[in-house]
Write a protein that holds these residues in place. Structure first.
Motif, PDB file in Angstrom:
ATOM      1  N   LYS A 154       0.834  -1.200   0.000  1.00  0.00           N
ATOM      2  CA  LYS A 154       0.000   0.000   0.000  1.00  0.00           C
ATOM      3  C   LYS A 154       0.866   1.247   0.000  1.00  0.00           C
ATOM      4  O   LYS A 154       0.587   2.213  -0.712  1.00  0.00           O
ATOM      5  CB  LYS A 154      -0.944   0.001   1.207  1.00  0.00           C
ATOM      6  CG  LYS A 154      -2.072  -0.975   1.087  1.00  0.00           C
ATOM      7  CD  LYS A 154      -2.937  -0.967   2.342  1.00  0.00           C
ATOM      8  CE  LYS A 154      -4.002  -2.041   2.268  1.00  0.00           C
ATOM      9  NZ  LYS A 154      -4.795  -2.100   3.503  1.00  0.00           N
ATOM     10  N   LYS A 155       1.936   1.242   0.785  1.00  0.00           N
ATOM     11  CA  LYS A 155       2.857   2.375   0.827  1.00  0.00           C
ATOM     12  C   LYS A 155       3.483   2.603  -0.533  1.00  0.00           C
ATOM     13  O   LYS A 155       3.640   3.731  -0.982  1.00  0.00           O
ATOM     14  CB  LYS A 155       3.953   2.148   1.866  1.00  0.00           C
ATOM     15  CG  LYS A 155       3.513   2.305   3.288  1.00  0.00           C
ATOM     16  CD  LYS A 155       4.680   2.058   4.225  1.00  0.00           C
ATOM     17  CE  LYS A 155       4.242   2.005   5.670  1.00  0.00           C
ATOM     18  NZ  LYS A 155       5.362   1.679   6.563  1.00  0.00           N
ATOM     19  N   LYS A 157       2.287   1.806  -3.480  1.00  0.00           N
ATOM     20  CA  LYS A 157       1.307   2.295  -4.439  1.00  0.00           C
ATOM     21  C   LYS A 157       1.032   3.781  -4.241  1.00  0.00           C
ATOM     22  O   LYS A 157       0.821   4.506  -5.203  1.00  0.00           O
ATOM     23  CB  LYS A 157      -0.001   1.491  -4.320  1.00  0.00           C
ATOM     24  CG  LYS A 157       0.125   0.100  -4.882  1.00  0.00           C
ATOM     25  CD  LYS A 157      -1.159  -0.662  -4.746  1.00  0.00           C
ATOM     26  CE  LYS A 157      -0.974  -2.096  -5.258  1.00  0.00           C
ATOM     27  NZ  LYS A 157      -2.173  -2.898  -5.096  1.00  0.00           N
ATOM     28  N   ARG A 158       1.036   4.212  -2.960  1.00  0.00           N
ATOM     29  CA  ARG A 158       0.817   5.638  -2.670  1.00  0.00           C
ATOM     30  C   ARG A 158       2.029   6.468  -3.064  1.00  0.00           C
ATOM     31  O   ARG A 158       1.889   7.608  -3.454  1.00  0.00           O
ATOM     32  CB  ARG A 158       0.533   5.842  -1.188  1.00  0.00           C
ATOM     33  CG  ARG A 158      -0.877   5.501  -0.798  1.00  0.00           C
ATOM     34  CD  ARG A 158      -1.130   5.904   0.638  1.00  0.00           C
ATOM     35  NE  ARG A 158      -1.278   4.660   1.385  1.00  0.00           N
ATOM     36  CZ  ARG A 158      -0.858   4.435   2.589  1.00  0.00           C
ATOM     37  NH1 ARG A 158      -0.223   5.368   3.251  1.00  0.00           N
ATOM     38  NH2 ARG A 158      -1.051   3.279   3.184  1.00  0.00           N
TER      39      ARG A 158
END
Length: 159
Positions: A154-155, A157-158
């Motif tokens: 998730k990190k 992708k952000r």
């Protein structure tokens, strides 16, 4: 026992075992630090004690190296050839980072169970716990690994 002479001998021994100059130097230094921490009055055979320390430190280093190589081999094995190289490399990095967040015992458990295919019954004997406790530890560790990997993905992708 002359320390300088033994230092060179221990270094040669470590180099023979490890085959890496810098690691052999580090292990030799650590060997003498351990030796000097021990009270001399307890030692009947100081040379044997020195070699025992060096051997154990070399074994530990080789074990770490084998674990890392096994993990990399498994990661390569499970890499999906249908995906692009960037996603394979990214997944590998995420897995490596997630594994570093586990404790040493958790990493060892994952490696023994999934890389070396050690049975739960054998792990129970190794750790001195029941098979059911092994299953719980493996499950808890895999959950921790999964959550860590998902968080890292998730990190990425952000970012």
């Amino acid at each position: 026992m002359e320390m300088e002479e033994q230092y060179d001998r221990i270094y040669r021994y470590c180099y023979y075992k490890i085959q890496h100059v810098a690691l052999a130097e580090d292990i030799t230094q650590e060997t003498f630090l351990h030796y000097l921490e021990k009270e001399k009055t307890d030692l009947e055979r100081p040379l044997a004690y020195l070699y025992t320390i060096a051997r154990n430190l070399c074994v530990d280093e080789l074990r770490k190296r084998k674990i890392q190589e096994a993990l990399e081999s498994k990661i390569d094995h499970f890499s999906d050839t249908g995906r692009d190289m960037q996603s394979v490399v990214t997944d590998r990095i995420v897995l490596q980072q997630a594994l570093q967040l586990l404790t040493e015992e958790e990493r060892e458990l994952v490696i023994l169970r999934f890389v070396n295919d050690v049975s739960a019954a054998d792990l129970a004997v190794i750790y001195g716990i029941s098979r059911f406790a092994v299953y719980r530890r493996v499950s808890r560790t895999l959950g921790k690994l999964k959550r860590s990997m998902e968080g890292q993905q998730k990190k990425r992708k952000r970012g």
